[in-house]
Design an enzyme around this catalytic site. Structure first.
Site, PDB file in Angstrom:
ATOM      1  N   ASP A  83       0.805   0.374   9.181  1.00  0.00           N
ATOM      2  CA  ASP A  83       0.143  -0.921   9.622  1.00  0.00           C
ATOM      3  C   ASP A  83       1.175  -2.080   9.736  1.00  0.00           C
ATOM      4  O   ASP A  83       0.872  -3.163   9.988  1.00  0.00           O
ATOM      5  CB  ASP A  83      -0.556  -1.524   8.165  1.00  0.00           C
ATOM      6  CG  ASP A  83      -1.862  -0.637   8.001  1.00  0.00           C
ATOM      7  OD1 ASP A  83      -2.442  -0.204   8.819  1.00  0.00           O
ATOM      8  OD2 ASP A  83      -1.958  -0.248   6.759  1.00  0.00           O
TER       9      ASP A  83
ATOM     10  N   LYS B  22      -1.449   7.473  10.006  1.00  0.00           N
ATOM     11  CA  LYS B  22      -2.594   6.870  10.178  1.00  0.00           C
ATOM     12  C   LYS B  22      -2.482   5.526  10.644  1.00  0.00           C
ATOM     13  O   LYS B  22      -1.615   4.744  10.123  1.00  0.00           O
ATOM     14  CB  LYS B  22      -3.526   6.740   8.655  1.00  0.00           C
ATOM     15  CG  LYS B  22      -4.872   6.038   8.661  1.00  0.00           C
ATOM     16  CD  LYS B  22      -5.166   5.952   7.261  1.00  0.00           C
ATOM     17  CE  LYS B  22      -4.459   4.678   6.603  1.00  0.00           C
ATOM     18  NZ  LYS B  22      -5.315   3.486   7.145  1.00  0.00           N
TER      19      LYS B  22
ATOM     20  N   ASN C 202     -25.016   5.132  18.425  1.00  0.00           N
ATOM     21  CA  ASN C 202     -24.340   5.234  20.107  1.00  0.00           C
ATOM     22  C   ASN C 202     -23.123   4.441  20.064  1.00  0.00           C
ATOM     23  O   ASN C 202     -22.302   5.066  20.649  1.00  0.00           O
ATOM     24  CB  ASN C 202     -25.284   4.616  20.932  1.00  0.00           C
ATOM     25  CG  ASN C 202     -25.062   4.456  22.363  1.00  0.00           C
ATOM     26  OD1 ASN C 202     -24.942   5.364  22.895  1.00  0.00           O
ATOM     27  ND2 ASN C 202     -24.555   3.389  22.841  1.00  0.00           N
TER      28      ASN C 202
ATOM     29  N   LYS D 281     -12.573   2.460  10.537  1.00  0.00           N
ATOM     30  CA  LYS D 281     -13.587   2.318   9.469  1.00  0.00           C
ATOM     31  C   LYS D 281     -14.953   2.003  10.500  1.00  0.00           C
ATOM     32  O   LYS D 281     -15.341   0.848   9.995  1.00  0.00           O
ATOM     33  CB  LYS D 281     -13.331   1.147   8.740  1.00  0.00           C
ATOM     34  CG  LYS D 281     -12.031   1.236   7.936  1.00  0.00           C
ATOM     35  CD  LYS D 281     -12.272   1.087   6.463  1.00  0.00           C
ATOM     36  CE  LYS D 281     -11.150   1.540   5.590  1.00  0.00           C
ATOM     37  NZ  LYS D 281      -9.733   1.027   6.323  1.00  0.00           N
TER      38      LYS D 281
ATOM     39  N   GLY E   7      -4.177   3.744  -1.433  1.00  0.00           N
ATOM     40  CA  GLY E   7      -4.247   2.890  -2.866  1.00  0.00           C
ATOM     41  C   GLY E   7      -2.732   3.094  -3.393  1.00  0.00           C
ATOM     42  O   GLY E   7      -2.586   2.790  -4.599  1.00  0.00           O
TER      43      GLY E   7
ATOM     44  N   GLY F 285       1.080   3.032  -4.673  1.00  0.00           N
ATOM     45  CA  GLY F 285       2.030   2.138  -4.424  1.00  0.00           C
ATOM     46  C   GLY F 285       1.657   0.437  -4.554  1.00  0.00           C
ATOM     47  O   GLY F 285       1.403  -0.033  -5.505  1.00  0.00           O
TER      48      GLY F 285
ATOM     49  N   SER G 261     -10.379   1.331  -2.108  1.00  0.00           N
ATOM     50  CA  SER G 261      -9.764   1.696  -3.220  1.00  0.00           C
ATOM     51  C   SER G 261      -9.415  -0.080  -4.004  1.00  0.00           C
ATOM     52  O   SER G 261      -8.574   0.097  -5.254  1.00  0.00           O
ATOM     53  CB  SER G 261      -8.446   1.808  -2.757  1.00  0.00           C
ATOM     54  OG  SER G 261      -7.770   1.133  -1.667  1.00  0.00           O
TER      55      SER G 261
ATOM     56  N   GLY H 257      -1.136  -0.085  -6.668  1.00  0.00           N
ATOM     57  CA  GLY H 257      -1.223   0.079  -7.821  1.00  0.00           C
ATOM     58  C   GLY H 257      -1.278   1.502  -8.252  1.00  0.00           C
ATOM     59  O   GLY H 257      -0.913   2.020  -9.503  1.00  0.00           O
TER      60      GLY H 257
ATOM     61  N   ALA I 137     -18.385   1.690  11.476  1.00  0.00           N
ATOM     62  CA  ALA I 137     -19.782   1.301  10.786  1.00  0.00           C
ATOM     63  C   ALA I 137     -20.436   0.552  11.683  1.00  0.00           C
ATOM     64  O   ALA I 137     -20.816  -0.538  11.915  1.00  0.00           O
ATOM     65  CB  ALA I 137     -19.408   0.238   9.472  1.00  0.00           C
TER      66      ALA I 137
HETATM   67  O1  3DU Z   1      -1.803  -0.053   0.549  1.00  0.00           O
HETATM   68  P1  3DU Z   1      -1.116   0.279   1.728  1.00  0.00           P
HETATM   69  O2  3DU Z   1      -0.171  -0.371   2.119  1.00  0.00           O
HETATM   70  O3  3DU Z   1      -0.381   1.565   1.139  1.00  0.00           O
HETATM   71  O4  3DU Z   1      -2.002   0.820   2.907  1.00  0.00           O
HETATM   72  C1  3DU Z   1      -3.219   1.658   2.511  1.00  0.00           C
HETATM   73  C2  3DU Z   1      -3.974   1.719   3.881  1.00  0.00           C
HETATM   74  O5  3DU Z   1      -5.040   2.594   3.720  1.00  0.00           O
HETATM   75  C3  3DU Z   1      -4.344   0.671   4.603  1.00  0.00           C
HETATM   76  O6  3DU Z   1      -4.183   0.964   6.127  1.00  0.00           O
HETATM   77  C4  3DU Z   1      -5.642   0.461   4.311  1.00  0.00           C
HETATM   78  O7  3DU Z   1      -6.623  -0.372   5.088  1.00  0.00           O
HETATM   79  C5  3DU Z   1      -6.262   1.912   4.279  1.00  0.00           C
HETATM   80  N1  3DU Z   1      -7.430   2.012   3.141  1.00  0.00           N
HETATM   81  C6  3DU Z   1      -7.290   1.543   2.021  1.00  0.00           C
HETATM   82  O8  3DU Z   1      -6.326   1.077   1.421  1.00  0.00           O
HETATM   83  C7  3DU Z   1      -8.250   1.904   1.167  1.00  0.00           C
HETATM   84  C8  3DU Z   1      -9.504   2.360   1.525  1.00  0.00           C
HETATM   85  O9  3DU Z   1     -10.496   2.240   0.380  1.00  0.00           O
HETATM   86  C9  3DU Z   1      -9.476   2.688   2.780  1.00  0.00           C
HETATM   87  C10 3DU Z   1      -8.563   2.396   3.683  1.00  0.00           C
END
Ligand code: 3DU
Length: 245
Positions: free
Chosen positions: A43, A65, A99, A93, A199, A201, A146, A204, A95
């Site tokens: 990200d 990702k 189409n 994501k 989720g 790191g 998460s 948590g 949603a």
């Molecule tokens: O919290 P982090 O920086 O490790 O990033 C988690 C990534 O996973 C981030 O791109 C977020 O949009 C995605 N994600 C979730 O964190 C939780 C979900 O339920 C779905 C996707």
């Protein structure tokens, strides 16, 4: 005859045979490798930095990702650029009505995405359209988010959404590393389909707890890309889960 889920073959032939097109039930499907069980959530919004991080960790993760932050800052061509160093999962994501789902999924896959993440709550018609539009690529459906707010609505219907995902032929599910018991619940429905858990790191959750609860892959973002040495953090996480992957 209806095609069996390709992840059935993933388990039969083993992960070392994956990351190739495999043929199950007469249909060819892509199958993401599972060498480390680690997926980088990139990200980072500075495109140059993002490409540098991708190159540094690509041999330590099974896929990268990407989500709207990087796609909006770097443009959709970043999907193609990243696909030259790693498998790319587009976490859009999605949603929407069937189409629009088709148009979005096709746009991601045609640029090089090997997987696309869609919301399951849109219902069976949209989810089936995503699977069909993906062709050889993998569709992962979000059952439960998460973050704490994910408990308000998504958690209450997560099992139903997982059952629907199985019926629709998705490749797997996104289930929360922040609630390992919920990964267990989804695993009991998902069978051999894949579970990818974000989720870890910064939010948590623990990589080891998620994998022990039944996740096939953990998705890790800020903890890796925000580190001074992303490659070394990715290696440590891979070492942590290696005995269980
Ligand atoms: O919290 P982090 O920086 O490790 O990033 C988690 C990534 O996973 C981030 O791109 C977020 O949009 C995605 N994600 C979730 O964190 C939780 C979900 O339920 C779905 C996707």
């Amino acid at each position: 005859m209806e095609a069996e889920p390709y992840s059935y073959a993933f388990n039969v032939i083993g992960s070392d045979m994956c990351d190739v097109l495999i043929n199950v039930g007469g249909l060819k499907h892509y199958c993401m490798k599972r060498d480390t069980g680690l997926i980088l959530a990139l990200d980072e919004t500075d495109a140059v930095k993002a490409m540098r991080i991708a190159a540094a960790v690509s041999d330590k993760v099974d896929a990268i990702k990407i989500n709207w932050p990087l796609i909006l800052s770097a443009g959709p061509d970043v999907i193609t650029q990243l696909s030259e160093v790693s498998d790319v999962i587009c976490d859009l994501k999605v949603a929407d009505i069937p189409n629009t789902v088709r148009l979005i999924v096709e746009g991601a896959v045609s640029r090089g995405a090997s997987g696309v993440i869609v919301h399951a709550f849109t219902g069976e018609d949209s989810l089936r359209e995503a699977v069909s539009a993906a062709g050889d690529a993998e569709i992962f459906a979000v059952t439960e988010m998460s973050h704490p707010g994910g408990g308000t609505f998504t958690a209450k219907h997560a099992e139903e959404m997982a059952e629907m995902g199985v019926r629709c032929g998705v490749a797997g599910f996104i289930a929360p590393a922040t609630r390992p018991d919920r990964i267990r619940a989804i695993r009991s429905i998902a069978g051999d389909l894949k579970i990818l858990s974000p989720g870890v790191g910064a939010q948590g959750g623990s990589a080891l707890s998620a994998i022990s609860a039944g996740a096939d892959y953990v998705i890790v973002g800020r903890t890796i890309y925000g580190a001074d040495d992303p490659a070394s953090v990715a290696s440590s996480l891979a070492d942590e889960i290696r005995p269980f992957v």
